[in-house]
Enzyme design. Structure first.
Site, PDB file in Angstrom:
ATOM      1  N   GLY A  45      -1.783  -5.741  14.177  1.00  0.00           N
ATOM      2  CA  GLY A  45      -2.422  -5.876  12.731  1.00  0.00           C
ATOM      3  C   GLY A  45      -1.824  -7.178  11.830  1.00  0.00           C
ATOM      4  O   GLY A  45      -2.257  -8.058  11.398  1.00  0.00           O
ATOM      5  N   ASP A 110      -3.692   2.469   4.726  1.00  0.00           N
ATOM      6  CA  ASP A 110      -4.868   3.307   4.520  1.00  0.00           C
ATOM      7  C   ASP A 110      -4.500   4.771   4.351  1.00  0.00           C
ATOM      8  O   ASP A 110      -4.161   4.949   3.195  1.00  0.00           O
ATOM      9  CB  ASP A 110      -5.581   3.035   5.985  1.00  0.00           C
ATOM     10  N   LYS A 138      -5.668   0.298   0.349  1.00  0.00           N
ATOM     11  CA  LYS A 138      -6.644   1.183   0.228  1.00  0.00           C
ATOM     12  C   LYS A 138      -6.120   2.572  -0.273  1.00  0.00           C
ATOM     13  O   LYS A 138      -5.760   3.476   0.282  1.00  0.00           O
ATOM     14  CB  LYS A 138      -7.323   1.693   1.534  1.00  0.00           C
ATOM     15  N   ASP A 166      -8.427  -5.783  13.556  1.00  0.00           N
ATOM     16  CA  ASP A 166      -9.710  -5.740  14.571  1.00  0.00           C
ATOM     17  C   ASP A 166     -10.622  -4.294  14.491  1.00  0.00           C
ATOM     18  O   ASP A 166     -10.450  -3.465  13.914  1.00  0.00           O
ATOM     19  CB  ASP A 166      -8.980  -5.563  16.044  1.00  0.00           C
TER      20      ASP A 166
HETATM   21  P1  5GP Z   1      -2.892   4.614   8.457  1.00  0.00           P
HETATM   22  O1  5GP Z   1      -1.652   5.096   9.283  1.00  0.00           O
HETATM   23  O2  5GP Z   1      -2.416   4.025   7.107  1.00  0.00           O
HETATM   24  O3  5GP Z   1      -4.092   5.662   8.079  1.00  0.00           O
HETATM   25  O4  5GP Z   1      -3.541   3.389   8.890  1.00  0.00           O
HETATM   26  C1  5GP Z   1      -3.051   2.210   9.172  1.00  0.00           C
HETATM   27  C2  5GP Z   1      -3.398   1.381  10.243  1.00  0.00           C
HETATM   28  O5  5GP Z   1      -4.781   1.612  10.637  1.00  0.00           O
HETATM   29  C3  5GP Z   1      -3.421  -0.107   9.952  1.00  0.00           C
HETATM   30  O6  5GP Z   1      -2.255  -0.744  10.153  1.00  0.00           O
HETATM   31  C4  5GP Z   1      -4.737  -0.384  10.855  1.00  0.00           C
HETATM   32  O7  5GP Z   1      -4.277  -0.896  12.205  1.00  0.00           O
HETATM   33  C5  5GP Z   1      -5.612   0.569  10.727  1.00  0.00           C
HETATM   34  N1  5GP Z   1      -6.566   0.582   9.944  1.00  0.00           N
HETATM   35  C6  5GP Z   1      -6.618   1.132   8.685  1.00  0.00           C
HETATM   36  N2  5GP Z   1      -7.707   0.952   8.019  1.00  0.00           N
HETATM   37  C7  5GP Z   1      -8.435  -0.340   8.666  1.00  0.00           C
HETATM   38  C8  5GP Z   1      -9.591  -1.057   8.265  1.00  0.00           C
HETATM   39  O8  5GP Z   1     -10.125  -1.173   7.438  1.00  0.00           O
HETATM   40  N3  5GP Z   1      -9.561  -2.025   9.425  1.00  0.00           N
HETATM   41  C9  5GP Z   1      -8.882  -2.242  10.670  1.00  0.00           C
HETATM   42  N4  5GP Z   1      -9.225  -3.037  11.217  1.00  0.00           N
HETATM   43  N5  5GP Z   1      -7.933  -1.460  10.649  1.00  0.00           N
HETATM   44  C10 5GP Z   1      -7.589  -0.297   9.852  1.00  0.00           C
HETATM   45 MG    MG Z   2      -1.838  -1.872  11.963  1.00  0.00          MG
END
Ligand code: 5GP
Ligand code: MG
Length: 193
Positions: A45, A110, A138, A166
């Site tokens: 990403g 996220d 977020k 993506d």
């Molecule tokens: P977390 O571990 O914080 O829940 O998620 C982080 C990862 O989930 C990010 O690095 C990304 O790869 C993916 N991710 C979280 N939210 C989104 C989003 O809205 N769009 C996309 N494409 N990937 C997301």
């Molecule tokens: Mg990521």
């Protein structure tokens, strides 16, 4: 444009993204002025963000004395596009971080699982300092509290694609960021990065 348009609404234009990256670069360049800096990008990403950030920092006068760029790659299982807490390291960085000033660079915070996992992993290697930079945040989605020293822009409570982000490997190379309609997404169990 090579890639088809994302089926969603525009969130940030290429100009807005470039402005945000430029502002992050200014802050990082100032904080690490005259010091060597290691930028560690999280694949896939933060592929574009890390490159653009490194170039922008390098263009700022009196910034870091040296910028070393490296990447690591993490994956998660669960929904194809979001982590569910089971994060694993798919590819490690090759640079040594011990006793060095490190900025971890990711696309979006996220739930916080990915950055929590990586911050724990990197701290075990005893860097001189560790800070985290994300282009998008977020905060309302957070499950695990993670320190974020550099945040570019707020992301809506929606699934966003473009500028590295993506949906099942599509839309990563869009120059803008768009939110995908949840109705157009189906669940899948393939790993995401
Ligand atoms: P977390 O571990 O914080 O829940 O998620 C982080 C990862 O989930 C990010 O690095 C990304 O790869 C993916 N991710 C979280 N939210 C989104 C989003 O809205 N769009 C996309 N494409 N990937 C997301
Ligand atoms: Mg990521």
């Amino acid at each position: 444009m090579i890639e088809s348009r994302a089926p969603g609404r525009l969130i940030y234009t290429p100009g807005e993204i470039a402005d945000a990256v430029g502002k992050l670069a200014l802050r990082i360049a100032w904080d690490y002025r005259r010091k060597p800096l290691v930028l560690l990008g999280v694949l896939k990403g933060a592929l574009y963000l890390t490159v653009d950030l490194a170039r922008a920092i390098a263009q700022i006068a009196d910034g870091p004395s040296e910028i070393v760029v490296d990447y690591l790659c993490v994956g998660s299982y669960g929904m194809s596009d979001r982590s569910d807490g089971q994060v694993r390291l798919l590819m490690d960085a090759s640079v040594q971080v011990t006793n060095r000033d490190v900025v971890l660079v990711d696309d979006i915070a996220d739930k916080g699982y990915t950055l929590g996992f990586l911050q724990t992993l990197l701290k075990e290697r005893a860097p001189a300092s560790l800070r985290t930079c994300v282009l998008f945040d977020k905060p309302s989605a957070r499950v695990v509290e993670v320190p974020l020293e550099y945040v570019g822009l707020p992301a809506p409570d929606a699934f966003v694609v473009g500028y590295g982000l993506d949906y099942q490997e599509r839309f990563r190379s869009l120059p803008y960021v768009a939110a995908i309609d949840p109705k157009t997404k189906e669940e899948s169990s393939s790993p995401s990065t």
